[in-house]
Design a protein around this motif. Structure first.
Motif, mmCIF file in Angstrom:
data_model
loop_
_atom_site.group_PDB
_atom_site.id
_atom_site.type_symbol
_atom_site.label_atom_id
_atom_site.label_comp_id
_atom_site.label_asym_id
_atom_site.label_seq_id
_atom_site.Cartn_x
_atom_site.Cartn_y
_atom_site.Cartn_z
ATOM 1 N N LEU A 141 0.839 -1.189 0.000
ATOM 2 C CA LEU A 141 0.000 0.000 0.000
ATOM 3 C C LEU A 141 0.878 1.244 0.000
ATOM 4 O O LEU A 141 1.946 1.251 0.621
ATOM 5 C CB LEU A 141 -0.909 0.032 1.234
ATOM 6 C CG LEU A 141 -1.879 -1.135 1.425
ATOM 7 C CD1 LEU A 141 -2.548 -1.036 2.790
ATOM 8 C CD2 LEU A 141 -2.916 -1.162 0.309
ATOM 9 N N GLY A 142 0.430 2.294 -0.690
ATOM 10 C CA GLY A 142 1.218 3.522 -0.675
ATOM 11 C C GLY A 142 0.529 4.663 -1.386
ATOM 12 O O GLY A 142 -0.264 4.454 -2.309
ATOM 13 N N GLU A 143 0.834 5.855 -0.941
ATOM 14 C CA GLU A 143 0.293 7.084 -1.524
ATOM 15 C C GLU A 143 1.128 7.514 -2.743
ATOM 16 O O GLU A 143 2.366 7.474 -2.689
ATOM 17 C CB GLU A 143 0.327 8.213 -0.495
ATOM 18 C CG GLU A 143 -0.600 8.026 0.693
ATOM 19 C CD GLU A 143 -1.974 8.588 0.416
ATOM 20 O OE1 GLU A 143 -2.253 8.999 -0.736
ATOM 21 O OE2 GLU A 143 -2.787 8.617 1.372
ATOM 22 N N PRO A 144 0.481 7.956 -3.819
ATOM 23 C CA PRO A 144 1.232 8.515 -4.942
ATOM 24 C C PRO A 144 2.104 9.697 -4.546
ATOM 25 O O PRO A 144 3.128 9.966 -5.188
ATOM 26 C CB PRO A 144 0.131 8.944 -5.925
ATOM 27 C CG PRO A 144 -1.034 8.093 -5.588
ATOM 28 C CD PRO A 144 -0.959 7.887 -4.099
ATOM 29 N N THR A 145 1.716 10.405 -3.482
ATOM 30 C CA THR A 145 2.452 11.589 -3.044
ATOM 31 C C THR A 145 3.653 11.261 -2.166
ATOM 32 O O THR A 145 4.334 12.173 -1.669
ATOM 33 C CB THR A 145 1.517 12.519 -2.256
ATOM 34 O OG1 THR A 145 0.945 11.781 -1.168
ATOM 35 C CG2 THR A 145 0.403 13.066 -3.141
ATOM 36 N N ARG A 146 3.902 9.977 -1.936
ATOM 37 C CA ARG A 146 5.062 9.509 -1.158
ATOM 38 C C ARG A 146 4.970 9.875 0.320
ATOM 39 O O ARG A 146 5.982 9.937 1.009
ATOM 40 C CB ARG A 146 6.374 10.029 -1.751
ATOM 41 C CG ARG A 146 6.584 9.661 -3.214
ATOM 42 C CD ARG A 146 7.872 10.263 -3.776
ATOM 43 N NE ARG A 146 8.045 9.916 -5.174
ATOM 44 C CZ ARG A 146 7.537 10.613 -6.183
ATOM 45 N NH1 ARG A 146 6.818 11.692 -5.935
ATOM 46 N NH2 ARG A 146 7.742 10.227 -7.426
ATOM 47 N N LYS A 147 3.760 10.097 0.811
ATOM 48 C CA LYS A 147 3.552 10.398 2.218
ATOM 49 C C LYS A 147 2.884 9.211 2.908
ATOM 50 O O LYS A 147 2.059 8.534 2.300
ATOM 51 C CB LYS A 147 2.681 11.647 2.375
ATOM 52 C CG LYS A 147 3.284 12.910 1.776
ATOM 53 C CD LYS A 147 2.311 14.074 1.878
ATOM 54 C CE LYS A 147 2.893 15.333 1.235
ATOM 55 N NZ LYS A 147 1.934 16.461 1.281
ATOM 56 N N VAL A 148 3.245 8.964 4.154
ATOM 57 C CA VAL A 148 2.564 7.942 4.940
ATOM 58 C C VAL A 148 1.460 8.660 5.722
ATOM 59 O O VAL A 148 1.703 9.275 6.756
ATOM 60 C CB VAL A 148 3.538 7.206 5.875
ATOM 61 C CG1 VAL A 148 2.795 6.161 6.690
ATOM 62 C CG2 VAL A 148 4.655 6.539 5.064
ATOM 63 N N THR A 149 0.263 8.606 5.192
ATOM 64 C CA THR A 149 -0.853 9.405 5.689
ATOM 65 C C THR A 149 -1.740 8.598 6.647
ATOM 66 O O THR A 149 -1.722 7.366 6.655
ATOM 67 C CB THR A 149 -1.720 9.872 4.515
ATOM 68 O OG1 THR A 149 -2.216 8.709 3.831
ATOM 69 C CG2 THR A 149 -0.898 10.721 3.550
ATOM 70 N N PRO A 150 -2.578 9.287 7.423
ATOM 71 C CA PRO A 150 -3.535 8.580 8.281
ATOM 72 C C PRO A 150 -4.462 7.663 7.489
ATOM 73 O O PRO A 150 -4.836 6.588 7.965
ATOM 74 C CB PRO A 150 -4.307 9.718 8.965
ATOM 75 C CG PRO A 150 -3.335 10.856 9.008
ATOM 76 C CD PRO A 150 -2.568 10.748 7.724
ATOM 77 N N ARG A 151 -4.843 8.074 6.270
ATOM 78 C CA ARG A 151 -5.796 7.249 5.527
ATOM 79 C C ARG A 151 -5.161 5.937 5.052
ATOM 80 O O ARG A 151 -5.841 4.913 5.009
ATOM 81 C CB ARG A 151 -6.377 8.033 4.348
ATOM 82 C CG ARG A 151 -5.412 8.362 3.219
ATOM 83 C CD ARG A 151 -6.098 9.169 2.130
ATOM 84 N NE ARG A 151 -5.300 9.248 0.912
ATOM 85 C CZ ARG A 151 -5.688 9.822 -0.211
ATOM 86 N NH1 ARG A 151 -6.890 10.407 -0.270
ATOM 87 N NH2 ARG A 151 -4.914 9.835 -1.287
ATOM 88 N N VAL A 152 -3.883 5.943 4.717
ATOM 89 C CA VAL A 152 -3.248 4.687 4.313
ATOM 90 C C VAL A 152 -2.969 3.814 5.536
ATOM 91 O O VAL A 152 -3.061 2.581 5.474
ATOM 92 C CB VAL A 152 -1.981 4.938 3.468
ATOM 93 C CG1 VAL A 152 -0.802 5.368 4.319
ATOM 94 C CG2 VAL A 152 -1.618 3.694 2.666
#
Length: 341
Positions: A166-177
């Motif tokens: 799993l991962g964000e396209p923006t390269r951030k480890v966000t609360p939603r992920v």
């Protein structure tokens, strides 16, 4: 937490049943006999010598289910493109869309800087249909490592694997992920959050782009493709070409080619998904696995001669069998791909 699995097939069932039994509010989008069986008997997952049955709302009309917190798109890439507008009733202001497909996703260049920023890939999203209907800002990327199959309507058999990336396209480890990973873990799945999900996408693609079409062309199982001298050499050449393309857009591989091929050989006499699709008369997932690599290769001026040959053969095979093209036909000019409608 409301989660809709859009495409309750093999992988969708693996995720959906285990999440539902862990207490997540799960609903399903399915169709035909599969949907009818789910409505009557629940969705059955045969896994680890056990039979798990989960009952949950299921429909072929997203409007019946309404806005969700997460929508997990568990369709083949061409199916996801075809149904992009139909996802809209599931989308609220904060809905996250999880793309659980093989190959290079339509949102790939979202979050890039410089010359490739927000570049839209015609080979996987002709006309920008998904980019417009869903929006890349909603996306969490997902790499799928388990294998499963539908054995009868409403019944899915798990074959192997429980890992998801799993991962964000923006390269951030966000609360939603993180919240999504927690839901996977609650169901007994093994998610890994990657700050750069694109590296994992390419690692998975690295094998799929060669093993899938070679197996479909030869009807050989994965162990044979990966160990026969001739087909192993073709696979290696395709992977070498793909590696050059990938590195030119910033991708890093955590294993080498030899280890990736040997890992595939160790799976055993597995019929790849593309071979299974060919045998069952289903559309071949060539564009997200090969055509897109060809498109990016031309973009970054990296030749892909072996990939070009295998792709041409697989496309012709698919046309003769009536299972390709799956998108409007894509014609590559000297600069990049354009879709011909």
């Amino acid at each position: 937490m409301k989660v809709c699995i859009y495409g309750a097939g093999a992988i969708g069932a693996h995720i959906g049943v285990l999440m539902k039994l862990a207490g997540v509010d799960v609903s399903l989008i399915a169709r035909g006999a599969h949907l009818a069986a789910i409505r009557e008997n629940g969705l059955t997952l045969e896994i680890g010598g056990e039979t798990k049955i989960a009952r949950m709302p299921a429909s072929d009309n997203p409007s019946d289910l309404g806005p969700q917190d997460y929508v997990i798109i568990a369709l083949k890439s061409h199916q996801a493109w075809e149904t992009a507008e139909q996802v809209k009733p599931l989308l609220g202001p904060e809905t996250v869309v999880v793309t659980a497909q093989n190959g290079i996703p339509w949102w790939y260049f979202y979050g890039f800087e410089g010359q490739y920023a927000n570049l839209q890939l015609e080979s996987v999203d002709p006309g920008g249909r998904q980019w417009k209907a869903i929006g890349p800002e909603r996306v969490v990327g997902c790499t799928v490592y388990p294998a499963a199959e539908i054995v009868s309507p409403g019944v899915v058999r798990h074959i192997y694997g429980d890992r998801y990336g799993l991962g964000e396209p923006t390269r951030k480890v966000t609360p939603r992920v993180k919240r999504l990973a927690d839901a996977f873990e609650a169901g007994g799945l093994k998610p890994s959050i990657y700050p750069e999900i694109r590296n994992d996408i390419w690692l998975k693609l690295w094998g799929n782009l060669c093993f899938n079409p070679i197996s479909a062309l030869t009807h050989a199982t994965l162990d044979v493709v990966a160990t026969d001298t001739g087909t192993r050499a073709v696979a290696r050449q395709m992977m070498e070409e793909a590696e050059i393309v990938a590195r030119r857009i910033g991708v890093h591989f955590r294993v080498n080619i030899e280890r990736r091929i040997n890992g595939a050989a160790s799976v055993g006499a597995h019929r790849t998904s593309m071979l299974q699709d060919l045998e069952k008369g289903r559309a071949l997932e060539l564009d997200a696995l090969l055509t897109v690599v060809q498109e990016i290769g031309r973009l970054v001026e990296a030749p892909t001669p072996t990939i070009d040959v295998v792709l041409a053969l697989a496309q012709q095979m698919g046309r003769v069998a009536g299972v390709y093209p799956t998108f409007p036909e894509v014609v590559l000019d000297d600069d990049r791909a354009v879709a011909v409608h």
